[in-house]
Design an enzyme around this catalytic site. Structure first.
Site, PDB file in Angstrom:
ATOM      1  N   GLU A  93      10.061   0.611  10.506  1.00 31.82           N
ATOM      2  CA  GLU A  93      11.016   1.709  10.345  1.00 31.82           C
ATOM      3  C   GLU A  93      10.237   2.977  10.624  1.00 31.82           C
ATOM      4  O   GLU A  93       9.402   3.382   9.814  1.00 31.82           O
ATOM      5  CB  GLU A  93      11.608   1.671   8.930  1.00 31.82           C
ATOM      6  CG  GLU A  93      12.931   2.381   8.840  1.00 31.82           C
ATOM      7  CD  GLU A  93      12.772   3.828   8.496  1.00 31.82           C
ATOM      8  OE1 GLU A  93      12.602   4.644   9.447  1.00 31.82           O
ATOM      9  OE2 GLU A  93      12.819   4.156   7.317  1.00 31.82           O
ATOM     10  N   CYS A 148      13.099  10.486   7.607  1.00 30.47           N
ATOM     11  CA  CYS A 148      13.072   9.894   8.947  1.00 30.47           C
ATOM     12  C   CYS A 148      14.433  10.028   9.633  1.00 30.47           C
ATOM     13  O   CYS A 148      14.509  10.174  10.844  1.00 30.47           O
ATOM     14  CB  CYS A 148      12.644   8.443   8.876  1.00 30.47           C
ATOM     15  SG  CYS A 148      13.499   7.519   7.609  1.00 30.47           S
ATOM     16  N   LYS A 201       0.835  -1.206   0.000  1.00 31.48           N
ATOM     17  CA  LYS A 201       0.000   0.000   0.000  1.00 31.48           C
ATOM     18  C   LYS A 201       0.868   1.254   0.000  1.00 31.48           C
ATOM     19  O   LYS A 201       1.573   1.525   0.963  1.00 31.48           O
ATOM     20  CB  LYS A 201      -0.930   0.059   1.210  1.00 31.48           C
ATOM     21  CG  LYS A 201      -1.983   1.165   1.010  1.00 31.48           C
ATOM     22  CD  LYS A 201      -2.682   1.584   2.272  1.00 31.48           C
ATOM     23  CE  LYS A 201      -1.993   2.682   3.034  1.00 31.48           C
ATOM     24  NZ  LYS A 201      -1.932   3.987   2.362  1.00 31.48           N
ATOM     25  N   GLU A 245       9.545  14.772  16.581  1.00 35.48           N
ATOM     26  CA  GLU A 245       9.856  14.784  15.147  1.00 35.48           C
ATOM     27  C   GLU A 245       8.956  15.817  14.460  1.00 35.48           C
ATOM     28  O   GLU A 245       7.735  15.773  14.594  1.00 35.48           O
ATOM     29  CB  GLU A 245       9.606  13.393  14.560  1.00 35.48           C
ATOM     30  CG  GLU A 245      10.037  13.282  13.120  1.00 35.48           C
ATOM     31  CD  GLU A 245       9.818  11.880  12.540  1.00 35.48           C
ATOM     32  OE1 GLU A 245       8.739  11.318  12.760  1.00 35.48           O
ATOM     33  OE2 GLU A 245      10.733  11.372  11.872  1.00 35.48           O
TER      34      GLU A 245
HETATM   35  P1  NDP Z   1       1.540   7.519   8.843  1.00 33.87           P
HETATM   36  O1  NDP Z   1       2.337   6.681   9.762  1.00 33.87           O
HETATM   37  O2  NDP Z   1       0.097   7.729   9.128  1.00 33.87           O
HETATM   38  O3  NDP Z   1       1.641   6.942   7.350  1.00 33.87           O
HETATM   39  C1  NDP Z   1       2.512   5.946   6.887  1.00 33.87           C
HETATM   40  C2  NDP Z   1       1.737   4.903   6.078  1.00 33.87           C
HETATM   41  O4  NDP Z   1       0.863   4.161   6.937  1.00 33.87           O
HETATM   42  C3  NDP Z   1       0.852   5.490   4.997  1.00 33.87           C
HETATM   43  O5  NDP Z   1       0.788   4.622   3.892  1.00 33.87           O
HETATM   44  C4  NDP Z   1      -0.473   5.561   5.723  1.00 33.87           C
HETATM   45  O6  NDP Z   1      -1.560   5.677   4.870  1.00 33.87           O
HETATM   46  C5  NDP Z   1      -0.473   4.258   6.470  1.00 33.87           C
HETATM   47  N1  NDP Z   1      -1.361   4.188   7.617  1.00 33.87           N
HETATM   48  C6  NDP Z   1      -1.950   5.208   8.314  1.00 33.87           C
HETATM   49  N2  NDP Z   1      -2.681   4.723   9.338  1.00 33.87           N
HETATM   50  C7  NDP Z   1      -2.595   3.363   9.293  1.00 33.87           C
HETATM   51  C8  NDP Z   1      -3.113   2.297  10.078  1.00 33.87           C
HETATM   52  N3  NDP Z   1      -3.879   2.526  11.132  1.00 33.87           N
HETATM   53  N4  NDP Z   1      -2.788   1.036   9.759  1.00 33.87           N
HETATM   54  C9  NDP Z   1      -1.990   0.776   8.710  1.00 33.87           C
HETATM   55  N5  NDP Z   1      -1.462   1.733   7.927  1.00 33.87           N
HETATM   56  C10 NDP Z   1      -1.743   3.018   8.207  1.00 33.87           C
HETATM   57  O7  NDP Z   1       2.239   8.905   8.718  1.00 33.87           O
HETATM   58  P2  NDP Z   1       1.555  10.295   8.297  1.00 33.87           P
HETATM   59  O8  NDP Z   1       1.522  10.349   6.840  1.00 33.87           O
HETATM   60  O9  NDP Z   1       0.248  10.509   8.996  1.00 33.87           O
HETATM   61  O10 NDP Z   1       2.588  11.334   8.887  1.00 33.87           O
HETATM   62  C11 NDP Z   1       2.500  11.698  10.265  1.00 33.87           C
HETATM   63  C12 NDP Z   1       3.847  11.871  10.856  1.00 33.87           C
HETATM   64  O11 NDP Z   1       4.530  10.627  10.805  1.00 33.87           O
HETATM   65  C13 NDP Z   1       4.760  12.827  10.105  1.00 33.87           C
HETATM   66  O12 NDP Z   1       4.572  14.134  10.508  1.00 33.87           O
HETATM   67  C14 NDP Z   1       6.109  12.290  10.475  1.00 33.87           C
HETATM   68  O13 NDP Z   1       6.497  12.835  11.712  1.00 33.87           O
HETATM   69  C15 NDP Z   1       5.901  10.820  10.621  1.00 33.87           C
HETATM   70  N6  NDP Z   1       6.325  10.052   9.436  1.00 33.87           N
HETATM   71  C16 NDP Z   1       7.482   9.377   9.498  1.00 33.87           C
HETATM   72  C17 NDP Z   1       7.946   8.681   8.415  1.00 33.87           C
HETATM   73  C18 NDP Z   1       9.226   7.930   8.447  1.00 33.87           C
HETATM   74  O14 NDP Z   1       9.756   7.544   7.412  1.00 33.87           O
HETATM   75  N7  NDP Z   1       9.757   7.676   9.614  1.00 33.87           N
HETATM   76  C19 NDP Z   1       7.220   8.656   7.138  1.00 33.87           C
HETATM   77  C20 NDP Z   1       5.958   9.358   7.180  1.00 33.87           C
HETATM   78  C21 NDP Z   1       5.555  10.038   8.288  1.00 33.87           C
HETATM   79  P3  NDP Z   1      -1.997   7.122   4.308  1.00 33.87           P
HETATM   80  O15 NDP Z   1      -0.798   7.947   4.099  1.00 33.87           O
HETATM   81  O16 NDP Z   1      -2.592   6.780   3.036  1.00 33.87           O
HETATM   82  O17 NDP Z   1      -2.907   7.693   5.333  1.00 33.87           O
END
Ligand code: NDP
Length: 496
Positions: free
Chosen positions: A267, A301, A193, A398
């Site tokens: 991660e 990240c 996904k 973060e």
């Molecule tokens: P999320 O953790 O929500 O998103 C990461 C992935 O998980 C996306 O594909 C998202 O879908 C999906 N997802 C969201 N909720 C669920 C769930 N309950 N079960 C399974 N999968 C899920 O990050 P956000 O995009 O909301 O970002 C929020 C914060 O997270 C950022 O401000 C940042 O601080 C951190 N972040 C860290 C990352 C890293 O690489 N360490 C990467 C991204 C964010 P969808 O996006 O379609 O909602």
């Protein structure tokens, strides 16, 4: 030369616009899920829009995945695992990965432009980092496909089955490549996904998979938001989970995976310390710090978001840093001279804006260079907080945006203590001319990756991952292959 001896302004240097052409990409009006080798309609008929965050223009409608869609994808992945893919010798599997790598190279401009349009990152980064590394990941893991018995000598390993993989929006194609390549090499099939705001390059990858005749069902891509990801996590047909994203969602996934006792790699976020000693090559360190926090608008990240600078050089270092970030070019991400692109989404812009407001209200001093933000799109200027206390929210949480905090230290011990004073443990950077100091620090820093006199260097042979709230498991190298295999009970060999 003292920093003030050479201000950039008097040169009056400006750049002519150098936009990359978008003619190379062909975006469909609507995309279905990629299941069993074909694009299929979502069962609910529902779609959501994906927009260009630099212009707010609508790019395409994307299928919104339901639990039913996930179920179809898992069934296709299971059939492929029990059918052609599961029977295939590793040497044949490897050929498919080599083909994917070659196609990524051949179509890299198309992928890079699409990545920049959908996600807002500067084209020079999609072109020079995301695409080469995505191809490199497939090349690297392709080489392991027929050598699993050498990778794990005296052990008989087998793939788990169907892997559920959920990736974020900051490196959409690259994170997909980091997850798909080891999973496929090991002989698993996949339900992937992509993130809601950046699905387009994963869907273009589906086109590559069709072109190379990957057997149907080996890779299935279900688009959607968090609920779609949750449906993958909760599906009983998933044998292994891998997630990159926020710590909060990662914890929820860990609870679900541990209840069903399925293997998981996480991660998650980071709050990396970037440590600069007075004996470092100062101008190079300034460049490293700038790369560490402002590349990809800080949506990284492992971003070096906490600068720890030795007190004796702190004032002059911060002055040089301010002058350097005043020269960063913010604007059209498709322009080849752009350094800082658009924030990925309106939601993320709001999060960054709120965090910076919190930093100011808690008493830290904010510096932002003068820069014109485009009228349309989501933008945030490169920012530096000085006067930062360890207790400040901006030093602890973060931000995932172009925001650096600065603190000072007097001894290496103090630097280590401050660097480790975080719930995260993904990465760190050190700048010093003393090799012994680097080795001493590296042993004491609680971070999965430590860069010395450089930052943000990646290689598919090198494991990447974190400690504490940054997650567990590694991606890259043999460490990244192992989580996609389990030890067979019989000792008959195979899988390779
Ligand atoms: P999320 O953790 O929500 O998103 C990461 C992935 O998980 C996306 O594909 C998202 O879908 C999906 N997802 C969201 N909720 C669920 C769930 N309950 N079960 C399974 N999968 C899920 O990050 P956000 O995009 O909301 O970002 C929020 C914060 O997270 C950022 O401000 C940042 O601080 C951190 N972040 C860290 C990352 C890293 O690489 N360490 C990467 C991204 C964010 P969808 O996006 O379609 O909602």
């Amino acid at each position: 030369m003292a920093p003030t001896d050479n201000p950039h302004e008097p040169f009056g240097i400006d750049y002519a616009p150098a936009p990359e052409s978008t003619a190379v990409v062909n975006i469909a009006k609507t995309y279905g899920h990629f299941i069993n080798g074909d694009f299929v309609e979502p069962s609910s008929g529902a779609t959501f829009p994906t927009v260009n965050p630099a212009t707010e223009t609508h790019l395409a409608n994307i299928a919104d995945g339901s639990a039913e869609d996930v179920d179809r994808a898992v069934a296709a992945a299971r059939a492929a695992f029990e059918g052609p893919w599961g029977q295939m010798p590793g040497s044949e599997r490897g050929k498919y990965l080599f083909r994917i790598a070659r196609q990524l190279q051949e179509r890299s401009r198309e992928f890079a432009v699409l990545e920049t349009m959908d996600g807002g990152k500067p084209i020079k980064e999609s072109r020079d980092l995301d695409l080469p590394l995505s191809a490199a990941w497939f090349f690297y893991y392709a080489g392991w496909a027929d050598k699993l018995e050498y990778a794990f000598p005296n052990r008989s390993v087998a793939p788990h089955g169907v892997a559920g993989q959920i990736v974020p929006w900051n490196f959409p194609l690259m994170m997909a490549a980091w997850k798909l390549a080891p999973a496929l090499t090991a002989g698993n099939t996949v339900v992937l996904k992509p993130a809601e705001t950046t699905p387009l390059t994963a869907l273009l990858l589906a086109d590559v998979l069709q072109n190379i005749d990957l057997p149907p069902g080996v890779v299935n891509i279900v688009t959607g938001a968090g609920a779609t990801g949750a449906a993958i996590v909760d599906h009983r047909g998933i044998d292994k989970l891998a997630f990159t994203g926020s710590t909060e969602v990662g914890k929820a996934i860990q609870r679900a995976a541990s209840a069903r006792r399925i293997p998981l790699t996480l991660e998650l976020g980071g709050k990396a310390a970037h440590i600069v000693f007075e004996d470092s090559a100062i101008d190079q360190a300034v460049e490293g710090v700038v790369t560490g926090i402002y590349s990809n608008q800080g949506h990284v990240c492992c971003a070096g978001s906490r600068l720890l600078v030795e007190e004796s050089i702190a004032d002059s270092f911060v002055e040089r840093l301010r002058r350097r970030i005043s020269t960063l070019r913010l604007g059209d991400p498709l322009d080849k001279n752009t350094d800082v692109g658009a924030i990925n989404s309106a939601d993320q812009l709001q999060r960054i804006t709120d965090m910076v407001a919190t930093g100011v209200s808690e008493g830290a001093d904010l510096f932002q260079p003068e820069c014109d933000l485009p009228d349309k799109g989501y933008w945030f200027p490169p920012s530096v907080f000085t006067g930062v206390q360890q207790s400040h929210t901006v030093a602890r949480e973060e931000i995932f945006g172009p925001v650096l905090t600065v603190q000072t230290f007097r001894t290496a011990e103090e630097a280590v203590e401050k660097a480790n004073n975080t719930p995260y443990g993904l990465s760190a950077g050190i700048w010093t001319e003393k090799g012994s100091k680097i080795l001493w620090m590296t042993e004491k820093l609680r971070a999965g990756v430590v860069w010395a006199n450089t930052y943000n260097q990646f290689d598919p042979a090198s494991p990447f991952g974190g400690y504490k709230e940054s997650g567990f498991g590694r991606e890259g190298g043999m460490h990244g292959l192992a989580p996609y295999l389990h030890e067979r009970a019989d000792l008959t060999g195979g899988g390779a």
